[in-house]
Design an enzyme around this catalytic site. Sequence first.
Site, mmCIF file in Angstrom:
data_model
loop_
_atom_site.group_PDB
_atom_site.id
_atom_site.type_symbol
_atom_site.label_atom_id
_atom_site.label_comp_id
_atom_site.label_asym_id
_atom_site.label_seq_id
_atom_site.Cartn_x
_atom_site.Cartn_y
_atom_site.Cartn_z
ATOM 1 C CB CYS A 50 16.449 7.673 58.735
ATOM 2 S SG CYS A 50 14.953 7.993 57.828
ATOM 3 C CD GLN A 116 7.640 10.851 54.545
ATOM 4 O OE1 GLN A 116 8.069 11.162 53.430
ATOM 5 N NE2 GLN A 116 6.918 9.769 54.735
ATOM 6 N N GLY A 191 -0.392 -11.824 53.218
ATOM 7 C CA GLY A 191 1.049 -11.703 52.998
ATOM 8 C C GLY A 191 1.407 -10.299 53.391
#
Lengths: 421, 271
Positions: A50, A116, A191
């Site tokens: 990406c 990664q 949250g």
Amino acid sequence: MKILVVGLNHKTADIDVREKLAFDGAKLEGGLSGLKTLPEVREALILSTCNRVEMYANVSDIAKAYDSIKDFLSQFHGIDKTALEKSLYKYENLDAVHHVFRVASSLDSMVVGEPQILGQMKDAFEFALSKKTTGVLLNKLMKKAISVAKRIRTETKIAENAVSISFAAVELAKKIFTDLSTKSFMLLGAGEMAELAARHLMSSGVKDVIVANRTYETGCNLAKEFNGRAIKFEDFLREMVNTDIVICSTGASKYVLMKDDMHKIIKERRHKPVFIIDISVPRNIDPGINDVDNVYLYDVDDLKGVVDTNKQERQKEAERAERIVSEEIETFQRWQSSLDSVPAIIALRDKADAIKKEELDRLLNKIPSLGEKEKKDIEYMASAIINKLIHPPTAALKEDAEDKDILIATLKRLYGLNEKE
Amino acid sequence: MGTILFELALTFYFAAAIISLAELFRGTKAMARIMLLFVILGFALHTVSIIYRYAAGGYMPVSSPHEAASFFSWCTVLLFLILEFRYKVGLLGSFIMPLVFVLMFSSAMLSREIKPLSPELQSYWFGIHTVLAFLGNASFAMSFGIGIMYLVQEHYVKSKHIGGLFQRLPSLQSLDEINYRLITIGFPLLTLAIITGAFWADKAWGGYIKGDIRVVWSLITWLIYAIVLHTRLIAGWRGRRAAVLSIIGFLSIIVAFFGIKLLGKGLHVFL
């Protein structure tokens, strides 16, 4: 035999450009075979993540190959070539090697040291191997890049410190408690960031989870998700006596936990340590609580501070990593020059000459009665045999053949020609 | 021969201490391994040198200040090695080996003459009492090192300035637990040392040694560690307070150990 890297990354192209140029899913196979069939390209590999799209190639002519790759990209993805050129970068030969090493070692990543990229690199390499689009040069380059990345990972601390807020919280918890799996944890309010931190904590082993929410229903749902139990919000103070880690984000406009409460709780806990993370803005927990012995309170800014320090640490380690990359480029360069034909030809000739000398000596020792003329004739014949034997391979290597690198590697293997370091 | 072994042990401890301090600035696994190797070599040589001295003098070599400091270091290194292999506490060496070196060095500075043991010390109580006392003191020395490590690590966590040694130091909880364990080992040893000392004094001199400053200090030390254990068991005091108390306790041992000699007479003037 030249290495060319063409690509774009988060620094040179926005997300929408990267998306358009990505070789994701089924596109990868088509892209790879398309790239490999370009006339100047002998070996090819595509890395598409990406944050970057990169093409590694062994090419016959850099300039021509670069042009064809650009044409190919604009055709394949249907993008205007001039628009494409703005985002592309190009590295040749040693610069290309340098770049590939840096990418594999995560030195070129958005978050330096992220783990990664190495996996993605391995996947890209394996895919290319399975499609047989790589050869001697790219295989060596990729293997070397992976080993450089591993070396950097073990020799520097580039990947050691947490660089996100939720990981920083887990890292701190591990420095307060020995074994998180024996600790209990309370989510006070809910949250997004609190939930993320909770998830990280749970994947680090925390099992006992309690959720206290103003709306009991929501709390119950969240508790179900974490395999924990929900309690009424009013009961959270009592429950804190048995809780080691608290993540708070209630959205309240005033403090829900005061220093005096904490004094009582810690006494009841027999001073067992408590780690409290207050993610709420405005803060929900009296900051003075951090002064209580065995209580450690971190708010969002504190965690951001930790993350900033860690990023600086990584930057320092990155400098050491760059030095390792430069070292490794030298060893790669040595390997590459060993693929040059001249040393291979010399090695072959040396070997043949050595064999000739050895056999002649043996024969002349055996038959000492030979006269000078006979000796000369025998020597002449031996030379003629080896010359005729090594002439065709020598001639083949001297040609500028497409597959010269393969020939050299094969020759070395068949004749056992050792590389001189 | 014994002297050469002692000097060699001192040299290895010195090297280990230097490496252990360097580790604070730039820690690598290789450094930690070399440090440990030096400690083991030093310890082996030290052990042999103590046996030599035992053979030469015919009694437990803890009767002169030189011997006492040397034996104290030996016990501390023994415990350090046990802890190192049992718990693998990161950076423990950096907090212990410099202390060991200082003890060894002060031992080296003192007279190494082997004197015949004075008649009143010639008793099997002598060996029992001193070995118990030194093993106890060594546990407290370790707990001192661990206590400092706790305070350093706690400072990082509390002040929120993560950096420096934070990554390499163990968690607060494990430091606290190891500290507690060391005190639960040291305290009974010290208690037994005091009891055997009292027995022995009763037999040899017919009564407790009143006013012997070493005895008074030991009781003070005993009291400090009793407080550590008591508050922990009754009120659950742990963490910083326990660490601070264990540091104070050890300082009191050091005062007893070296201070006494400066102050002068008493039965324990040799240690």
